[in-house]
Design a protein around this motif. Sequence first.
Motif, PDB file in Angstrom:
ATOM      1  N   TRP A 194       0.684  -1.032  -0.083  1.00 26.77           N
ATOM      2  CA  TRP A 194       0.068  -0.040  -0.194  1.00 26.77           C
ATOM      3  C   TRP A 194       0.785   1.058  -0.029  1.00 26.77           C
ATOM      4  O   TRP A 194       0.437   2.190  -0.161  1.00 26.77           O
ATOM      5  N   MET A 195       2.182   1.096   0.045  1.00 27.55           N
ATOM      6  CA  MET A 195       3.180   2.138  -0.085  1.00 27.55           C
ATOM      7  C   MET A 195       4.638   1.896  -0.404  1.00 27.55           C
ATOM      8  O   MET A 195       4.788   0.758  -0.428  1.00 27.55           O
ATOM      9  N   THR A 196       5.237   2.618  -1.079  1.00 29.18           N
ATOM     10  CA  THR A 196       6.470   2.611  -1.342  1.00 29.18           C
ATOM     11  C   THR A 196       7.373   3.479  -0.355  1.00 29.18           C
ATOM     12  O   THR A 196       7.039   4.330   0.305  1.00 29.18           O
ATOM     13  N   SER A 197       8.789   3.004  -0.512  1.00 33.77           N
ATOM     14  CA  SER A 197       9.817   3.996   0.365  1.00 33.77           C
ATOM     15  C   SER A 197      11.138   3.699  -0.308  1.00 33.77           C
ATOM     16  O   SER A 197      11.592   2.934  -0.805  1.00 33.77           O
ATOM     17  N   ARG A 198      11.796   4.749   0.217  1.00 35.72           N
ATOM     18  CA  ARG A 198      13.291   4.583   0.308  1.00 35.72           C
ATOM     19  C   ARG A 198      13.966   4.535   1.494  1.00 35.72           C
ATOM     20  O   ARG A 198      13.358   5.001   2.479  1.00 35.72           O
ATOM     21  N   THR A 199      15.207   4.106   1.644  1.00 36.44           N
ATOM     22  CA  THR A 199      15.805   4.227   3.091  1.00 36.44           C
ATOM     23  C   THR A 199      16.586   5.487   3.086  1.00 36.44           C
ATOM     24  O   THR A 199      17.375   5.918   2.429  1.00 36.44           O
TER      25      THR A 199
ATOM     26  N   GLY B  91     -11.298   7.757  -1.892  1.00 31.76           N
ATOM     27  CA  GLY B  91     -10.470   8.906  -1.473  1.00 31.76           C
ATOM     28  C   GLY B  91     -10.007   8.694  -0.131  1.00 31.76           C
ATOM     29  O   GLY B  91      -8.990   9.829   0.285  1.00 31.76           O
ATOM     30  N   GLU B  92     -10.379   7.881   0.787  1.00 34.27           N
ATOM     31  CA  GLU B  92      -9.742   8.013   2.219  1.00 34.27           C
ATOM     32  C   GLU B  92      -8.373   7.603   2.216  1.00 34.27           C
ATOM     33  O   GLU B  92      -7.704   8.250   3.067  1.00 34.27           O
ATOM     34  N   TYR B  93      -7.750   6.693   1.425  1.00 32.13           N
ATOM     35  CA  TYR B  93      -6.532   6.536   1.400  1.00 32.13           C
ATOM     36  C   TYR B  93      -5.568   7.693   0.972  1.00 32.13           C
ATOM     37  O   TYR B  93      -4.792   7.959   1.826  1.00 32.13           O
ATOM     38  N   ARG B  94      -6.013   8.594   0.074  1.00 32.53           N
ATOM     39  CA  ARG B  94      -5.260   9.719  -0.340  1.00 32.53           C
ATOM     40  C   ARG B  94      -5.222  10.639   0.713  1.00 32.53           C
ATOM     41  O   ARG B  94      -4.410  11.428   1.217  1.00 32.53           O
ATOM     42  N   ARG B  95      -6.538  10.782   1.465  1.00 29.97           N
ATOM     43  CA  ARG B  95      -6.790  11.860   2.592  1.00 29.97           C
ATOM     44  C   ARG B  95      -5.566  11.532   3.801  1.00 29.97           C
ATOM     45  O   ARG B  95      -5.232  12.402   4.123  1.00 29.97           O
ATOM     46  N   VAL B  96      -5.569  10.336   4.218  1.00 28.72           N
ATOM     47  CA  VAL B  96      -4.810   9.532   5.120  1.00 28.72           C
ATOM     48  C   VAL B  96      -3.295   9.855   4.924  1.00 28.72           C
ATOM     49  O   VAL B  96      -2.598  10.604   5.675  1.00 28.72           O
TER      50      VAL B  96
ATOM     51  N   LEU C  80       2.613  11.986   3.236  1.00 35.83           N
ATOM     52  CA  LEU C  80       3.329  10.817   2.324  1.00 35.83           C
ATOM     53  C   LEU C  80       2.738  10.630   1.157  1.00 35.83           C
ATOM     54  O   LEU C  80       2.510   9.572   0.397  1.00 35.83           O
ATOM     55  N   LYS C  81       2.278  11.860   0.725  1.00 32.87           N
ATOM     56  CA  LYS C  81       1.767  11.754  -0.942  1.00 32.87           C
ATOM     57  C   LYS C  81       2.853  11.076  -1.918  1.00 32.87           C
ATOM     58  O   LYS C  81       2.189  10.479  -2.814  1.00 32.87           O
ATOM     59  N   ASP C  82       4.106  11.328  -1.755  1.00 26.77           N
ATOM     60  CA  ASP C  82       5.135  10.876  -2.660  1.00 26.77           C
ATOM     61  C   ASP C  82       5.267   9.289  -2.858  1.00 26.77           C
ATOM     62  O   ASP C  82       6.151   8.902  -3.584  1.00 26.77           O
ATOM     63  N   VAL C  83       4.876   8.792  -1.450  1.00 22.87           N
ATOM     64  CA  VAL C  83       4.927   7.355  -1.535  1.00 22.87           C
ATOM     65  C   VAL C  83       3.620   6.543  -1.782  1.00 22.87           C
ATOM     66  O   VAL C  83       3.653   5.376  -1.263  1.00 22.87           O
ATOM     67  N   MET C  84       2.569   7.034  -2.261  1.00 25.99           N
ATOM     68  CA  MET C  84       1.323   6.539  -2.476  1.00 25.99           C
ATOM     69  C   MET C  84       1.475   5.486  -3.696  1.00 25.99           C
ATOM     70  O   MET C  84       2.430   5.703  -4.371  1.00 25.99           O
TER      71      MET C  84
END
Length: 284
Positions: A119-124, A256-261, A267-271
């Motif tokens: 449900w999300m991505t990330s970098r270290t 749209g709840e996922y985007r809101r949270v 954390l918009k950049d890792v959606m």
Amino acid sequence: MALAGCAAGEEDGVSKPSVSEVTALHDALPQSVKDAGVLRFAGDSHPPFRSVASDGSVTGIDHDLQQALGQVLGVRTEIKIVNNLPAALQGMLSGRYHGFNGPVEATAERERQFDTITWMTSRTSYVVPRTGKARVSSAADLCGKQVAVVKSSVVEGQLAKLSAYCTGQGKPATRSIALDDTNATLLAAQSGRADAAGMTQAAALDVTKSQPDKYGYVTQTEEQGATTDNLALLVPKESKLGPVLQKAFQKLVDTGEYRRVMEHWGLKDVMVDAPVLNIAGEEG
């Protein structure tokens, strides 16, 4: 009043799932969960995923997303705090908890025992005390330094890649200090036991935003072995919860709840565009 509330939600870009949609998702839950009326999640202390107050109450992304999942599934949700990732994994396999929301990477090895919903991505990233003795302006400056990480986490694997980059450049390897949770890694960096604390980019953003005078951070690059990690919600395969939770997560995206949270926590950049079930298996 109900119509007014619905309209207000839609103006904010968030709509409500219909009663029939909630009923269908609830009916798809395992009977044991329906009987209990509650989904129990394990979680360690890891802001901004989970911030644990002195009274034991939990706030953060996990709290908000799990509350939203509970609403579309028609059940309550609870977070039980554990010491570390191994405790969460073993607790799920023994039936004490239904799920764990990480941050944990979806890998082929984990998908042998667990269904993963990415449900999300990330970098270290690496959080560095501004008063520390180490002068760190990029991740490459951590070569030869001691870095505290959460044991068995995705960050531990990424640090190993950074260390390999260092030795490939003819520099000393990084030295890892594996600890139980993010708070412990920050304490290690603050006390001088470690030069930096490794964590997900989301966690690093949270730490430096809340304490900008105390900490800065650097992010590992692709040249330094970094990959974009798929972070997932884990549930035991035998529970049959995976497909249901993936559909529930998709409903949060649709409404749209996922985007809101995610936007609320910066954390918009890792959606992700959509939650993916067992992404490591798909990639294989």
